[in-house]
Enzyme design. Structure first.
Site, short mmCIF file in Angstrom:
data_model
loop_
_atom_site.label_atom_id
_atom_site.label_comp_id
_atom_site.label_asym_id
_atom_site.label_seq_id
_atom_site.Cartn_x
_atom_site.Cartn_y
_atom_site.Cartn_z
CD1 TRP A 67 -2.15 -2.33 1.46
CD2 TRP A 67 -2.93 -1.20 -0.30
NE1 TRP A 67 -3.09 -3.11 0.83
CE2 TRP A 67 -3.59 -2.44 -0.25
CE3 TRP A 67 -3.26 -0.32 -1.33
CZ2 TRP A 67 -4.55 -2.82 -1.19
CZ3 TRP A 67 -4.22 -0.70 -2.27
CH2 TRP A 67 -4.86 -1.94 -2.19
CG ASP B 151 -3.52 4.08 3.81
OD1 ASP B 151 -4.63 3.92 4.35
OD2 ASP B 151 -3.15 3.45 2.79
CE LYS C 123 -8.88 -2.01 3.69
NZ LYS C 123 -8.92 -3.27 2.96
N1 PMP Z 1 -4.52 1.47 1.80
C1 PMP Z 1 -4.63 0.33 2.51
C2 PMP Z 1 -3.80 0.15 3.74
C3 PMP Z 1 -5.55 -0.64 2.10
O1 PMP Z 1 -5.68 -1.78 2.79
C4 PMP Z 1 -6.32 -0.42 0.93
C5 PMP Z 1 -7.36 -1.41 0.45
N2 PMP Z 1 -7.18 -2.71 0.76
C6 PMP Z 1 -6.13 0.75 0.22
C7 PMP Z 1 -5.23 1.68 0.69
C8 PMP Z 1 -6.90 1.04 -1.04
O2 PMP Z 1 -8.18 1.33 -0.67
P1 PMP Z 1 -9.38 1.49 -1.69
O3 PMP Z 1 -9.66 0.16 -2.26
O4 PMP Z 1 -10.46 2.00 -0.77
O5 PMP Z 1 -8.98 2.50 -2.70
#
Ligand code: PMP
Length: 360
Positions: A102, A172, A196
Site C-alpha cells: 500500500w 493511511d 474494513k
Molecule cells: N490502503 C490500505 C492500507 C488498504 O488496505 C487499501 C485497500 N485494501 C487501500 C489503501 C486502497 O483502498 P481502496 O480500495 O479503498 O482505494
C-alpha cells in the site's frame, strides 16, 4: 439463520447488531416512510444522519475542533492522488515511508505530482517490519511525511506514532482506524477507506487539519480540492448516503461497546490469541517481526502449500470464510477487525490446532 466468521480483509465483517438494525429500518426509516437510500442528501433526515455520524466519529477519535472531517468517495486510492495534489503546496517534495504494497501505491501516485523522497524502506527484509524512526532520513523542507499505519497485505503495523515536528504527518489508516487509541493532533491528515473497520465500501474518511486546506498549488479541479468539500461540508455533490448511514450505525455500536479503548483491548486479546498460538508451532509461519505484527491482519503460511486447499475447505465447513491470503503472498490471512468477535478468533485457533494435528 447462521452467520459465518468472515475473515475478509475488506469489504469485511460488520457487527451483526448493526446489520439487524439496518434491516429493521430498511423500508421505513424512523417513520419517514422511506429508506435511507431514497432520501435526498439535502433533506433534513439525511442531514441529521450525516451530522450524527460526524459528531460520533469526532467523539470516538477525540478529533480536535481545528480538524475537518470529510465523507468522500474514490477510496483510499483517490487519496493517494489528492494528498500530493493538495498538500505539496508548491514545495515540490514529500517524504514517504515504504512499508509494503500500500505504501508502494501511495508513492507511485505521489510521483506523478512531485518529488518523492523515500525516507525509509523495509524492502531489505521483504517488508516484514516497520522501520524505526531513528533511521529515517527526513527532509526538513518536505511538504509532508506519509506512512501506512497498517499494511493490510503484509500484516505490518506501526505500534507507535512517528514524530515529524513541523512537517505535517499524513497517514493511511485504511485498515486500522478506530482499532486503537491515537492522538489525532499529531497528524496533518488521516485517511481511510470505510470497508474494513467502519462500514460499506464507497465511503472514504478524511480528517484534515484546517490550515492545510485551500493551499494547493496550482488550484486543483473542484472535486479534487479538499477546500471544495470542506466548504460544502461533504455535500458538494451527492455523497455515498447509505454508506454514511451504516458507518453512523457502526459508530453508535462502537460507543455502546466502550469506544476505541475497549476495541483496542479486544483487538490486543484477539491478535494475541493468534500470535501466541503461532509461536508454539512451526506448522504455520508468520514472517513479520514480532514487535511490528498487525492486530488487524494476520498473514500466515502452512508448512506445505499443498495443504492450503484442504485447510480452506475445512475452515469453510466450520463456518470460517475468506481466509485465503492475498494473491501476491499466498498462504492465509486472517483479518480480525473490530467487528470480528473473540469467539471467531478462538474458533480459528482451535481449527488450526486440529488441522495441524491431523496433517502435521
Ligand atoms: N490502503 C490500505 C492500507 C488498504 O488496505 C487499501 C485497500 N485494501 C487501500 C489503501 C486502497 O483502498 P481502496 O480500495 O479503498 O482505494
Amino acid at each position: 439463520m447462521s452467520r459465518v466468521f468472515n475473515f475478509s480483509a475488506g469489504p469485511a465483517t460488520l457487527p451483526e447488531e448493526v446489520l439487524r438494525q439496518a434491516a429493521e429500518e430498511m423500508v421505513d426509516w424512523h417513520g419517514s416512510g422511506q429508506s435511507v437510500m431514497e432520501m435526498s442528501h439535502r433533506g433534513k433526515e439525511f442531514m441529521g444522519i450525516a451530522a450524527a455520524a460526524e459528531a460520533d466519529l469526532r467523539e470516538l477519535m477525540g478529533i480536535p475542533a481545528n480538524y475537518k472531517v470529510l465523507f468522500l468517495q474514490g477510496g483510499a486510492s483517490l487519496q493517494f492522488e489528492m494528498i500530493p495534489i493538495n498538500l505539496l503546496r508548491g514545495k515540490g517534495t514529500a517524504d514517504y515511508v515504504h512499508t509494503g504494497e500500500w505504501a508502494k501505491k501511495a508513492i507511485k501516485a505521489a510521483r506523478i505530482f512531485g518529488n518523492v523522497n523515500v525516507v525509509a524502506s523495509a524492502e531489505d527484509k521483504a517488508f516484514t517490519y516497520a522501520p524505526a524512526q531513528a533511521g529515517w532520513k527526513l527532509d526538513k523542507n518536505a511538504a509532508y511525511v506519509h506512512y501506512t499505519a497498517n499494511e493490510t497485505i503484509g500484516g505490518v503495523e506501526f505500534q507507535w506514532t512517528p514524530e515529524t515536528g513541523d512537517v505535517p504527518l499524513v497517514c493511511d489508516m485504511s485498515s486500522n482506524i478506530l482499532s486503537r487509541a491515537i492522538d489525532v493532533s499529531k497528524y496533518g491528515l488521516i485517511y481511510a477507506g470505510a470497508q474494513k473497520n467502519i462500514g460499506p465500501a464507497g465511503l472514504t474518511i478524511v480528517i484534515v487539519r484546517d490550515d492545510l486546506v485551500g493551499k494547493a498549488q496550482p488550484t486543483p479541479p473542484p472535486m479534487l480540492d479538499y477546500k471544495t468539500h470542506v466548504d460544502a461540508e461533504s455535500m458538494y455533490n451527492t455523497p455515498p448516503t447509505y454508506s454514511i448511514y451504516i458507518a453512523g450505525l457502526v459508530f453508535q455500536w462502537l460507543k455502546k461497546n466502550g469506544g476505541v479503548a475497549a476495541m483496542e483491548r479486544k483487538n490486543v486479546e484477539k491478535s494475541k490469541l493468534l500470535y501466541d498460538y503461532l509461536g508454539t508451532t512451526d506448522f504455520y509461519r508468520n514472517p513479520v517481526n514480532p514487535a511490528d505484527r498487525s492486530r488487524m491482519n494476520v498473514p500466515f503460511t502452512l508448512k506445505d502449500a499443498a495443504l492450503d486447499e484442504a485447510f480452506l475447505k475445512g475452515a469453510k465447513e466450520r463456518g470460517m470464510t475468506q481466509l485465503k491470503g492475498h494473491r501476491s503472498v499466498g498462504g492465509m490471512r486472517a483479518s480480525i477487525y473490530n467487528a470480528m468477535p473473540v469467539a471467531g478468533v478462538k474458533a480459528l485457533v482451535d481449527y488450526m490446532r486440529e488441522f495441524e494435528k491431523s496433517h502435521g
